[in-house]
Design an enzyme around this catalytic site. Structure first.
Site, mmCIF file in Angstrom:
data_model
loop_
_atom_site.group_PDB
_atom_site.id
_atom_site.type_symbol
_atom_site.label_atom_id
_atom_site.label_comp_id
_atom_site.label_asym_id
_atom_site.label_seq_id
_atom_site.Cartn_x
_atom_site.Cartn_y
_atom_site.Cartn_z
ATOM 1 N N SER A 707 0.804 -1.227 0.000
ATOM 2 C CA SER A 707 0.000 0.000 0.000
ATOM 3 C C SER A 707 0.834 1.272 0.000
ATOM 4 O O SER A 707 0.275 2.365 -0.069
ATOM 5 C CB SER A 707 -0.945 0.009 1.210
ATOM 6 O OG SER A 707 -0.216 0.001 2.420
ATOM 7 N N LYS A 750 -6.506 3.556 8.702
ATOM 8 C CA LYS A 750 -5.527 4.485 8.155
ATOM 9 C C LYS A 750 -6.043 5.917 8.192
ATOM 10 O O LYS A 750 -5.306 6.852 8.551
ATOM 11 C CB LYS A 750 -5.162 4.081 6.720
ATOM 12 C CG LYS A 750 -4.369 2.783 6.648
ATOM 13 C CD LYS A 750 -4.092 2.386 5.207
ATOM 14 C CE LYS A 750 -3.284 1.096 5.136
ATOM 15 N NZ LYS A 750 -3.013 0.661 3.752
#
Length: 843
Positions: A707, A750
């Site tokens: 990611s 996140k």
């Protein structure tokens, strides 16, 4: 050495008395019975040889070689040994017609020579006679050192014999005293051998032994061996007597107890007990098949003795059958509003689980009952998975039972042991239902991912039947051995991860993911649940202390780093302990006016120590090459910084920061993407003359995952173009060689981590837009979300770089300048002659 036996001074002929199964030794007296005609004639001959026929009469007593000789036939000289004992008949009882009883005493050992049959006056065979030749010990004349060895043998034999006497049943004291008084070694050997239980042939060999030393040595060995055998037998006898004594004592006590109970009227007969079992079986709600099994076991119990060990096994089995619930509990009408309120009051958040439970209740209400439900709650420690099970049971009005499966390695823990084993018991599922007393409780299988596998089998495989709604209505526990319906049970399993759960078992459960709490959720939980509970446990009242929200936020962010609230609860307890001491001091010093105590965030360092955790915060400014990325951790989301720099070199790429293989590949993909598909960026630098270094702090923490791909591309682009990225912009997403931004996981965590760190804009893949509904509303209101389809979108937002439109034919954003000239030059170099070699001939 003094002699107790005076050997015959001359050889004389004496009648022979043949002995069967008996060896007479000098100095020994014993009774014998005489009935053989030949022996009676020998006694008459001894009378004739004695003056006036008075006692004692002298004969030679000798053992016959075979005990099987016919008593009606005379003994032949060849049937006798040639060593015997001259004996004296001290007493005679009875008559010759019925047999005589003699009391004889051995006098001296002799060697028998010239053994022959004598005849009477009529010339008929009468009796045997032989010359009695004195048979002295071959070492009788020993002196000096040999005498000392005889004395040593005497002492050794005495000691060994006295030790042997201790194992005799009775009279050991008198025998020990008799042995102690014997001072003649030869006499002691005769006394010892005469009283030992030895084969008759071995006794004869010891009588014939010419050496006194050898005879004494052999007897010492025999006595020692016999003593060891008797010692072992004595120990075995003592253990057996102890065991039998305890058994008899227990039996007597039980009989006495039974008599006392009968007197008091408390005794219940065996027939009454079986009648009670029979009535309970018939009144129970067992299925017909199970009732038949119970009746058969009861018949077996009636046919057994009350002392049989199998009666306890059958009783335990019948009691289990009668204790198990065989029909579902009656439930109150389902009230969804009440159930929803109950779940909300016990747990804050966890909306997915609450929603699923309420859906199940609605289905039950519409159908009027139905099968149970099998849920798997996955989440990090401390998020409330276990306590949620009890709350669900409370909300739906069912009983709650929990089985901890962590570390279970034997499938018998799930399915039970067969009753043939000693100490057998049912498995945890049946035991749990017995404890609950309900056929349809909420059954929690805690820590199902911690199951082990040992030599006893695989417990995860045993759970396959338990958690299969198509099979568990006929679940068979090995101990129970009859079908039991588990289809009404609401199973809730908990786990920290899916890694330890086998695929077939996971397929049977509905997985609900419990992510960590947000800071806002933790604040709510601390205010409404943890703080009141801890204040009550520490004896504090509302007028003693007041904890502000700011203090709770400092505890959450500075003293804990977790997805759940366990550590927060411990820190809160530590804070209240410190404050409790101050409250007591204030009350004892009449300083009540200072109450309530209102600690501030700055006071926590004195009360709990320095801050333990520092969360990364966004930078105020950042140079070119530094980008803010986002990472997922088991305890929530965090921001991380990607730092890129370059220096003169030859195109080398260096990666640091404990990057995993996937993350290293992301950097390589980013660099290749820039060089191959972004002409506007790559043409600003000669990659063959520059080295690149990419670092991700903190270096001590391992990092991996795809990611960070967009952050890597952005950091390198920022470095190459010299354009810095706003530190309040964070990004996450995987990038491909074609420049596409693909979706990733952990979006909720996140974005929450970015919000906590002060980030104002977050770039995520467009395909992750669907995950925003899990993000709390207050976080979405504070953070601006940008979506990216490809790397051009990311660079436009982060770096302010407007790339030309994507050429679908070449896959480039723009075109390389002078690309044709460069390609021609490369082709010319490749086709031209090589240095040091001649050009190939033209075709």
């Amino acid at each position: 050495m003094a002699e107790i036996f005076a050997p015959a001074s001359e050889t004389q002929r004496l009648p022979i008395l043949a002995l069967r199964n008996l060896v007479l030794f000098p100095g020994m007296s014993l009774p014998i019975r005489v009935g053989r005609a030949q022996s009676l004639r020998a006694i008459r001959r001894a009378r004739e040889m004695t003056s006036a026929g008075n006692l004692p009469l002298r004969l030679i007593a000798v053992l016959q070689k075979s005990a099987e000789l016919d008593m009606s036939l005379p003994v032949k000289p060849t049937d006798l040994y040639n060593v015997g004992v001259v004996c004296e008949i001290e007493k005679i009882k009875g008559n010759e017609n019925e047999g005589l009883q003699l009391f004889i005493k051995g006098v001296t050992r002799v060697r028998i020579e010239d053994l022959k049959e004598e005849t009477d006056t009529n010339g008929e065979a009468s009796n045997l006679s032989g010359l009695a030749v004195p048979f002295e010990n071959s070492d009788m004349g020993a002196t000096g050192t040999d005498l000392e060895s005889f004395d040593s043998l005497l002492a050794t034999l005495k000691e060994a014999t006295k030790q042997l006497v201790e194992f005799l049943p009775a009279g050991s004291d008198q025998l020990s005293a008799l042995i102690e008084d014997i001072e003649d070694l030869e006499f002691l050997t005769y006394v010892t051998v005469a009283n030992l239980d030895l084969p008759i042939d071995e006794k004869q060999k010891l009588l014939e032994e010419p050496s006194l030393r050898e005879r004494a040595t052999k007897i010492v060995s025999i006595v020692s061996r016999t003593k060891s055998e008797l010692q072992v037998k004595s120990e075995i006898r003592d253990k057996l007597n102890t065991k039998l004594g305890k058994t008899q004592r227990d039996h007597i006590l039980r009989e006495q107890m039974k008599a006392i109970r009968e007197e008091l009227g408390d005794e219940v007969s065996e027939s009454e007990k079986t009648d009670d079992y029979r009535k309970k079986i018939e009144d129970s709600k067992m299925p017909a098949e199970t009732k038949k099994v119970a009746r058969d076991e009861l018949k077996r119990l009636e046919s057994l003795s009350s002392q049989s060990p199998e009666t306890h096994i059958i009783r335990n089995y019948l009691e289990l059958l009668l204790a198990l619930p065989w029909e579902p509990d009656a439930e109150d009408p389902i009230d969804l509003q009440k159930a929803r309120a109950s779940l909300e009051s016990d747990h804050f958040g966890l909306d997915k689980v609450k929603k699923r439970i309420l859906e199940h209740l609605a289905t039950l209400k519409l159908r009027g009952g139905g099968r149970g439900m099998i849920l798997l709650l996955i989440g990090p420690p401390g998020v409330g998975k276990t306590s949620l099970g009890a709350s669900i049971a409370k909300a739906i009005g069912r009983k709650f039972v929990r089985a901890a499966l962590g570390g279970v390695r034997d499938d018998a823990e799930i399915r039970g042991h067969r009753r043939t084993y000693i100490g057998a018991m049912p498995g945890r599922v049946i035991q749990g239902l017995k404890r609950a007393g309900s056929m349809n409780p909420v059954f929690m299988l805690d820590e199902i991912d911690k199951l082990g596998r040992g030599y006893g089998g695989d417990p995860a495989a045993a759970l396959l039947e338990v958690l299969d709604t198509e099979q568990n209505n006929t679940f068979q526990d090995h101990y129970l051995d009859v079908p039991y319906d588990l289809s009404k049970v609401l199973f809730i399993a908990t786990a920290n991860s899916l890694e330890g759960i086998p695929g077939p078992l996971l397929d049977r459960m509905e997985v609900i993911d419990l992510t960590g709490y947000t800071s806002v959720e933790k604040l709510h939980i601390a205010k409404n649940h943890l703080l009141p509970k801890q204040m009550e446990e520490h004896g504090l009242k509302a007028h003693h202390i007041e904890i502000s929200d700011e203090v709770l936020r400092t505890l959450i962010n500075g003293y804990t780093r977790e997805a759940g609230v366990r550590s927060l609860q411990r820190q809160l307890a530590g804070l209240l302990r410190s404050l409790a001491a101050k409250v007591v001091d204030a009350e004892q010093s009449d300083a009540v006016a200072t109450l309530p105590l209102r600690p501030e965030s700055k006071d926590l360092e004195d009360l709990l120590g320095p801050v333990k955790f520092d969360h990364e915060e966004s930078l105020a400014t950042a140079p070119a090459g530094v980008v803010t990325g986002l990472a997922w951790t088991p305890v929530g989301g965090e921001i991380l910084f990607v730092e890129a720099t370059s220096m003169p070199g030859n195109g080398k790429l260096t990666l640091t920061g404990q990057l995993g293989e996937v993350m290293k590949e992301s950097v390589q993909i980013a660099l290749t993407l820039i060089r191959s598909r972004l002409p506007q960026v790559s043409e600003q630098l000669d990659f063959e003359k520059r080295d690149f270094h990419v670092h991700v702090p903190a270096g001590a923490i391992p990092k991996d995952g795809p990611s960070a791909g967009v952050a890597m591309v952005t950091a390198l682009t920022s470095l190459i173009t010299g354009k810095s990225v706003n530190p309040k912009i964070a990004m996450t997403g995987e990038v491909t060689l074609r420049g596409k931004v693909t979706p990733i996981g952990g979006v909720k965590e996140k974005i929450m981590g970015a919000h906590r760190a002060g980030v104002t804009t977050v770039i995520i893949p467009r395909k992750n837009e669907r995950d925003l509904r899990d993000v709390p509303a207050e976080v979405k209101a504070a953070v601006h979300i940008e979506f990216a389809d490809d790397i051009a979108d990311v660079l436009r937002i982060a770096v302010g770089l407007d790339l030309p439109p994507l050429d679908e034919t070449t896959g480039l954003w723009g075109a390389f300048k002078e690309s044709r000239q460069r390609n021609a030059k490369v082709s010319e170099q490749m086709s031209g002659p090589r240095r040091g070699r001649s050009a190939p001939p033209n075709a």
